[in-house]
Write an enzyme that holds these catalytic residues in place. Structure first.
Site, PDB file in Angstrom:
ATOM      1  N   ASP A   1      -6.933   4.412  -4.601  1.00  0.00           N
ATOM      2  CA  ASP A   1      -7.688   4.188  -3.309  1.00  0.00           C
ATOM      3  C   ASP A   1      -8.022   5.546  -3.016  1.00  0.00           C
ATOM      4  OD1 ASP A   1      -8.053   2.476  -0.721  1.00  0.00           O
ATOM      5  OD2 ASP A   1      -7.057   4.028   0.164  1.00  0.00           O
TER       6      ASP A   1
ATOM      7  N   LYS B   1       0.819  -1.396  -0.057  1.00  0.00           N
ATOM      8  CA  LYS B   1       0.156  -0.136  -0.053  1.00  0.00           C
ATOM      9  C   LYS B   1       0.796   1.145  -0.130  1.00  0.00           C
ATOM     10  CE  LYS B   1      -4.361   0.998   0.154  1.00  0.00           C
ATOM     11  NZ  LYS B   1      -5.639   0.649  -0.240  1.00  0.00           N
TER      12      LYS B   1
END
Ligand code: NDP
Length: 461
Positions: free
Chosen positions: A179, A139
């Site tokens: 995201d 991430k």
């Protein structure tokens, strides 16, 4: 420095083993509250499983899994429209590559910290494992705030961000996606700079545009997948979305497509929200109203409160979340820790029977405890929102094949994947005595087994 807490399975009580493990994690990462929260949730369900299975003893497997393989932080300089130089911080957490290259989104939001990204990367490892596709977990992102920025500022920031990140990623190494704050526009700018610097056109990012390597259904996949998963849970109780009143938080990518699919399956969506508050429309946010929301949020980049100007029979409630609205099903699709214990009380009091997380870790530990205690259907994001990354995996496959599947083909594969994840949760989470399915336990153990077994096979690396 670590003693092995699984070498003596019968001597210590289970609670002590879990506590000892968490103490070690806190000692090293004590200031990272969100990361600790995510690890706690996994440890409480996975440690009892490890204790029962000798192959994991003496391997410190969970301790290895909570330590990122690599963390990269970097400076991002860019020039705003007034000519001033701005400085942001960029990150990539490469958490685990046991079952495939690192894969996970980029978040651009002022609240981004190492703790947030480590929690997201940790969850991603389990989620990607659950999809059955060969993807490790990672991430990244930045504390950059896209709100109020011009398209040119967004482009300059994305280009500056990629001018460092490109060194650390690649189609066989690490494949970022979107995201919060990173949608199709940002992926385009990021991809453009990667292509220029590397002089190659590869599937290094997912969520790309349809004419340059993207997959059909990828924009819809997280929201659709969440609703497919919730439908599976309802079906396991002989029920369905038909006629259900549904509250959704958020009004971004995940919320929009969760609302679209809910409508298609016969449910009635009555709320959406953003960080300023929520709107409630008792008549239902139907297809045409949703088209208005998509234009408002994705093109005009407006606020959800503007919905009530267009549809005056709806109401805007400032600075609150929609969990106080009576519903059958709740789909939290905004952000982490947006549904607290007191919200769970309200949902339960109002008769909610199913909560399926579209966002990552939107429910606090206390809220999850209350849902489990009340024995309602509850799906953790790492299972129910895995449709997004699964379809990113399908995008990677299509890029490698240099071929595009049709919309129907991708949608069918997405449905199959969500159904398989549901089956995996039942396999490891169903209580044989009561029949109740603990989807948190099921998802954590199913996700763990595949990654842990690959790590064991690969030795101490
Ligand atoms: P978007 O940026 O498209 O939308 C985010 C939405 O959440 C916006 O409505 C935003 O409101 C709201 N929001 C953000 N922060 C807060 C906050 N602190 N309080 C209240 N509302 C907030 O993001 P996505 O829809 O892509 O992501 C939503 C969630 O889903 C995240 O948790 C993400 O990690 C998760 N997720 C996303 C996937 C994807 O494919 N996109 C895949 C899997 C999970 P505002 O505009 O006011 O900020």
């Amino acid at each position: 420095m670590y003693f092995n807490i699984f070498n003596t399975p019968n001597i210590q009580k289970m609670e002590e083993k879990i506590k000892n493990f968490l103490d070690l994690v806190k000692e090293r990462n004590g200031h990272e509250a969100e990361f600790i929260q995510a690890v706690e949730e996994v440890a409480e369900t996975v440690i009892p499983y490890i204790v029962k299975h000798d192959i994991y003893h003496g391997k410190n497997i969970l301790l290895r899994m909570v330590e990122p393989e690599r963390v990269i932080t970097f400076r991002v300089n860019w020039v705003d429209d007034t000519g001033e130089i701005q400085v942001n911080r960029g990150y990539r957490v490469q958490m685990n590559s046991a079952i495939g290259p690192y894969k996970g989104g980029l978040r651009f939001h002022p609240t981004v910290t190492m703790s947030i990204l480590k929690f997201l990367a940790f969850e991603q490892v389990f989620k990607n494992s659950l999809t059955t596709l060969p993807m490790g977990g990672g991430k990244g992102g930045s504390d950059f705030d896209p709100k109020g920025k011009s398209d040119n500022e967004i482009m300059r920031f994305c280009h500056a961000f990629m001018s460092e990140l490109f060194r650390h990623i690649g189609p066989n190494t690490d494949i970022p996606a979107g995201d919060i704050g990173v949608g199709g526009r940002e992926i385009g700018f990021l991809f453009g700079m990667y292509k220029k610097l590397k002089n190659e056109f590869t599937g290094v990012l997912t969520g790309k545009g349809m004419t340059w390597g993207g997959s059909l259904i990828r924009p819809e996949a997280t929201g659709y997948g969440n609703v497919y998963f919730a439908e599976k849970m309802l079906q396991s109780n002989g029920d369905s979305f038909k006629g259900k009143t549904v509250v959704i938080s958020g009004s971004g990518n995940v919320a929009q497509y969760a609302a679209e699919k809910t409508n298609q399956l016969g449910g009635k969506v009555i709320t959406l929200s953003d960080s300023s508050g929520y709107i409630v429309d008792p008549d239902g946010i139907n297809e045409s109203k949703l088209a208005f929301v998509m234009e408002l949020k994705n093109i005009k980049r407006g606020r959800i409160s503007e919905y009530v100007v267009k549809y005056p029979s709806a109401k805007f409630v400032a600075n609150k979340t929609p969990w106080e609205v009576k519903c059958d099903v709740a789909l939290p699709c905004a952000t982490q820790n947006e549904l607290h214990g007191k919200d769970a009380d309200l949902l339960l009091k109002n008769g909610c029977i199913c909560v399926s997380e579209g966002a990552n870790m939107p429910s606090t530990k206390e809220a999850i405890y209350k849902f489990h205690k009340a024995k309602i259907l509850f799906a953790p994001g790492k299972a129910s929102n895995a449709g997004g990354v699964a379809t990113s995996g399908l995008e990677m496959t299509q890029n490698s094949l240099r071929y595009n599947w049709t919309r129907a083909e991708v949608d069918e594969k997405l449905k199959d994947i969500m159904s398989n994840i549901h089956d995996a949760c039942i396999k490891y989470g169903k209580d044989e005595k009561t029949g109740y399915i603990d989807y948190v336990k099921g998802a954590n153990i199913a996700g763990f087994v595949k990654v842990a077994d690959a790590m064991l096979a690969q030795g101490v690396v």
